[in-house]
Design a protein around this motif. Structure first.
Motif, PDB file in Angstrom:
ATOM      1  N   GLU A 190       0.831  -1.195   0.000  1.00 17.48           N
ATOM      2  CA  GLU A 190       0.000   0.000   0.000  1.00 17.48           C
ATOM      3  C   GLU A 190       0.872   1.254   0.000  1.00 17.48           C
ATOM      4  OE1 GLU A 190      -2.107  -2.979   2.834  1.00 17.48           O
ATOM      5  OE2 GLU A 190      -0.063  -2.276   2.443  1.00 17.48           O
ATOM      6  N   SER A 191       0.307   2.323  -0.535  1.00 19.42           N
ATOM      7  CA  SER A 191       0.963   3.626  -0.512  1.00 19.42           C
ATOM      8  C   SER A 191      -0.092   4.714  -0.564  1.00 19.42           C
ATOM      9  CB  SER A 191       1.930   3.779  -1.693  1.00 19.42           C
ATOM     10  OG  SER A 191       1.236   3.689  -2.922  1.00 19.42           O
ATOM     11  N   GLY A 192       0.313   5.939  -0.247  1.00 20.00           N
ATOM     12  CA  GLY A 192      -0.580   7.075  -0.376  1.00 20.00           C
ATOM     13  C   GLY A 192      -1.181   7.587   0.909  1.00 20.00           C
ATOM     14  N   GLY A 193      -0.905   6.911   2.009  1.00 21.43           N
ATOM     15  CA  GLY A 193      -1.429   7.387   3.282  1.00 21.43           C
ATOM     16  C   GLY A 193      -0.756   8.684   3.707  1.00 21.43           C
ATOM     17  N   GLY A 194      -1.308   9.298   4.741  1.00 18.28           N
ATOM     18  CA  GLY A 194      -0.730  10.535   5.238  1.00 18.28           C
ATOM     19  C   GLY A 194      -1.683  11.281   6.138  1.00 18.28           C
ATOM     20  N   LEU A 195      -1.344  12.533   6.371  1.00 10.14           N
ATOM     21  CA  LEU A 195      -2.129  13.417   7.232  1.00 10.14           C
ATOM     22  C   LEU A 195      -2.896  14.405   6.360  1.00 10.14           C
ATOM     23  CD1 LEU A 195      -2.836  14.616  10.032  1.00 10.14           C
ATOM     24  CD2 LEU A 195      -0.733  15.982   9.839  1.00 10.14           C
ATOM     25  N   VAL A 196      -4.176  14.542   6.619  1.00 12.45           N
ATOM     26  CA  VAL A 196      -5.013  15.446   5.848  1.00 12.45           C
ATOM     27  C   VAL A 196      -6.039  16.084   6.773  1.00 12.45           C
ATOM     28  CG1 VAL A 196      -6.657  13.639   5.206  1.00 12.45           C
ATOM     29  CG2 VAL A 196      -6.399  15.643   3.736  1.00 12.45           C
ATOM     30  N   GLN A 197      -6.465  17.288   6.437  1.00 13.68           N
ATOM     31  CA  GLN A 197      -7.490  17.942   7.234  1.00 13.68           C
ATOM     32  C   GLN A 197      -8.865  17.408   6.881  1.00 13.68           C
ATOM     33  OE1 GLN A 197      -6.967  22.200   6.659  1.00 13.68           O
ATOM     34  NE2 GLN A 197      -5.742  22.322   8.529  1.00 13.68           N
ATOM     35  N   ALA A 198      -9.763  17.525   7.823  1.00 14.89           N
ATOM     36  CA  ALA A 198     -11.143  17.113   7.579  1.00 14.89           C
ATOM     37  C   ALA A 198     -11.688  17.837   6.347  1.00 14.89           C
ATOM     38  CB  ALA A 198     -12.002  17.410   8.794  1.00 14.89           C
ATOM     39  N   GLY A 199     -12.400  17.081   5.523  1.00 11.94           N
ATOM     40  CA  GLY A 199     -12.919  17.626   4.283  1.00 11.94           C
ATOM     41  C   GLY A 199     -12.002  17.430   3.100  1.00 11.94           C
ATOM     42  N   GLY A 200     -10.789  17.026   3.368  1.00  9.26           N
ATOM     43  CA  GLY A 200      -9.807  16.833   2.314  1.00  9.26           C
ATOM     44  C   GLY A 200      -9.912  15.475   1.647  1.00  9.26           C
ATOM     45  N   SER A 201      -8.949  15.198   0.773  1.00  9.89           N
ATOM     46  CA  SER A 201      -8.950  13.969  -0.012  1.00  9.89           C
ATOM     47  C   SER A 201      -7.586  13.294   0.034  1.00  9.89           C
ATOM     48  CB  SER A 201      -9.294  14.279  -1.475  1.00  9.89           C
ATOM     49  OG  SER A 201     -10.570  14.864  -1.594  1.00  9.89           O
ATOM     50  N   LEU A 202      -7.610  11.987  -0.133  1.00 13.90           N
ATOM     51  CA  LEU A 202      -6.401  11.190  -0.280  1.00 13.90           C
ATOM     52  C   LEU A 202      -6.699  10.075  -1.264  1.00 13.90           C
ATOM     53  CD1 LEU A 202      -4.871  10.588   3.278  1.00 13.90           C
ATOM     54  CD2 LEU A 202      -3.812  11.837   1.398  1.00 13.90           C
ATOM     55  N   ARG A 203      -5.637   9.616  -1.923  1.00  9.75           N
ATOM     56  CA  ARG A 203      -5.754   8.486  -2.833  1.00  9.75           C
ATOM     57  C   ARG A 203      -4.765   7.413  -2.382  1.00  9.75           C
ATOM     58  NH1 ARG A 203      -7.207   7.656  -8.389  1.00  9.75           N
ATOM     59  NH2 ARG A 203      -5.885   6.143  -9.454  1.00  9.75           N
ATOM     60  N   LEU A 204      -5.309   6.263  -2.013  1.00 16.46           N
ATOM     61  CA  LEU A 204      -4.474   5.124  -1.645  1.00 16.46           C
ATOM     62  C   LEU A 204      -4.300   4.212  -2.851  1.00 16.46           C
ATOM     63  CD1 LEU A 204      -5.979   4.130   1.827  1.00 16.46           C
ATOM     64  CD2 LEU A 204      -4.222   5.836   1.310  1.00 16.46           C
ATOM     65  N   SER A 205      -3.127   3.617  -2.939  1.00 17.88           N
ATOM     66  CA  SER A 205      -2.861   2.644  -3.987  1.00 17.88           C
ATOM     67  C   SER A 205      -2.305   1.369  -3.378  1.00 17.88           C
ATOM     68  CB  SER A 205      -1.869   3.199  -5.010  1.00 17.88           C
ATOM     69  OG  SER A 205      -2.424   4.286  -5.725  1.00 17.88           O
ATOM     70  N   CYS A 206      -2.580   0.264  -4.034  1.00 19.09           N
ATOM     71  CA  CYS A 206      -2.053  -1.030  -3.615  1.00 19.09           C
ATOM     72  C   CYS A 206      -1.550  -1.744  -4.864  1.00 19.09           C
ATOM     73  CB  CYS A 206      -3.135  -1.839  -2.928  1.00 19.09           C
ATOM     74  SG  CYS A 206      -2.677  -3.559  -2.593  1.00 19.09           S
ATOM     75  N   TRP A 249      -3.164 -10.186   2.683  1.00 16.86           N
ATOM     76  CA  TRP A 249      -3.211  -8.830   3.232  1.00 16.86           C
ATOM     77  C   TRP A 249      -1.911  -8.085   2.951  1.00 16.86           C
ATOM     78  CZ3 TRP A 249      -7.586  -7.031   5.624  1.00 16.86           C
ATOM     79  CH2 TRP A 249      -8.517  -7.986   6.033  1.00 16.86           C
ATOM     80  N   GLY A 250      -2.036  -6.772   2.833  1.00 16.27           N
ATOM     81  CA  GLY A 250      -0.875  -5.922   2.807  1.00 16.27           C
ATOM     82  C   GLY A 250      -0.483  -5.529   4.223  1.00 16.27           C
ATOM     83  N   GLN A 251       0.547  -4.714   4.322  1.00 17.32           N
ATOM     84  CA  GLN A 251       1.067  -4.302   5.626  1.00 17.32           C
ATOM     85  C   GLN A 251       0.346  -3.087   6.198  1.00 17.32           C
ATOM     86  OE1 GLN A 251       3.475  -5.972   7.456  1.00 17.32           O
ATOM     87  NE2 GLN A 251       3.001  -7.491   5.884  1.00 17.32           N
ATOM     88  N   GLY A 252      -0.354  -2.368   5.355  1.00 23.11           N
ATOM     89  CA  GLY A 252      -1.128  -1.229   5.837  1.00 23.11           C
ATOM     90  C   GLY A 252      -0.434   0.109   5.633  1.00 23.11           C
ATOM     91  N   THR A 253      -1.256   1.136   5.541  1.00 21.01           N
ATOM     92  CA  THR A 253      -0.763   2.508   5.439  1.00 21.01           C
ATOM     93  C   THR A 253      -1.636   3.401   6.317  1.00 21.01           C
ATOM     94  OG1 THR A 253      -0.145   4.284   3.895  1.00 21.01           O
ATOM     95  CG2 THR A 253      -2.154   3.063   3.374  1.00 21.01           C
ATOM     96  N   GLN A 254      -0.993   4.295   7.041  1.00 21.92           N
ATOM     97  CA  GLN A 254      -1.697   5.123   8.014  1.00 21.92           C
ATOM     98  C   GLN A 254      -2.370   6.301   7.323  1.00 21.92           C
ATOM     99  OE1 GLN A 254      -1.972   4.826  11.571  1.00 21.92           O
ATOM    100  NE2 GLN A 254      -3.465   6.472  11.260  1.00 21.92           N
ATOM    101  N   VAL A 255      -3.626   6.508   7.670  1.00 18.85           N
ATOM    102  CA  VAL A 255      -4.369   7.698   7.248  1.00 18.85           C
ATOM    103  C   VAL A 255      -4.828   8.419   8.506  1.00 18.85           C
ATOM    104  CG1 VAL A 255      -6.461   8.546   6.134  1.00 18.85           C
ATOM    105  CG2 VAL A 255      -5.127   6.719   5.055  1.00 18.85           C
ATOM    106  N   THR A 256      -4.467   9.681   8.614  1.00 18.51           N
ATOM    107  CA  THR A 256      -4.859  10.485   9.764  1.00 18.51           C
ATOM    108  C   THR A 256      -5.582  11.729   9.275  1.00 18.51           C
ATOM    109  OG1 THR A 256      -2.919   9.733  11.003  1.00 18.51           O
ATOM    110  CG2 THR A 256      -4.066  11.687  11.821  1.00 18.51           C
ATOM    111  N   VAL A 257      -6.785  11.917   9.785  1.00 22.59           N
ATOM    112  CA  VAL A 257      -7.609  13.064   9.394  1.00 22.59           C
ATOM    113  C   VAL A 257      -7.744  13.965  10.614  1.00 22.59           C
ATOM    114  CG1 VAL A 257      -9.772  13.838   8.391  1.00 22.59           C
ATOM    115  CG2 VAL A 257      -8.844  11.596   7.767  1.00 22.59           C
TER     116      VAL A 257
END
Length: 122
Positions: free
Chosen positions: A6-22, A112-120
């Motif tokens: 997995e990739s694409g995780g990260g920190l984003v503000q509420a209302g924002g967008s992220l795109r995860l890929s595997c 399963w993958g190893q996971g990616t952190q998403v923080t809003v």
């Protein structure tokens, strides 16, 4: 042996967008179902979205319906999760999953993958 990365995780503000890929490697990708799950701190892992081998069938958890979109590119062995209108409650580790059966992907995927952190943040 299957590897899901997995990739694409990260920190984003509420209302924002992220795109995860595997990205999958090691075995045939184009004839399997793929899915996304997430696990928030102190909670059990939960189903988020799934897509069948062709991309023509998708399913979503009620909590993300209308905000998240799952897609796949079989030529690139990749499955994506577009996440819009993110909420603090979407904060979790997001996992990619694979199974031969679309009927099983939402409940008991094989790989399963190893996971990616998403923080809003609020």
């Amino acid at each position: 042996q299957v590897q899901l990365t997995e990739s694409g995780g990260g920190l984003v503000q509420a209302g924002g967008s992220l795109r995860l890929s595997c990205t999958a490697s090691g075995r045939t990708f184009s004839n399997v179902a793929m899915g996304w799950f997430r696990q928030a701190p102190g909670k059990e892992r939960e189903f988020v979205a799934a897509i069948n081998w062709s991309g023509k069938s998708t399913s979503y958890a009620d909590s993300v319906k209308g905000r998240f979109t799952i897609s796949r590119d079989n030529a690139k062995n990749t499955v994506n999760l577009e996440m819009n209108s993110l909420k603090p409650t979407d904060t979790a580790v997001y996992y990619c999953a694979r199974d031969l059966s679309y009927n099983k992907i939402a409940t008991s995927p094989r790989d399963w993958g190893q996971g990616t952190q998403v923080t809003v943040s609020s």
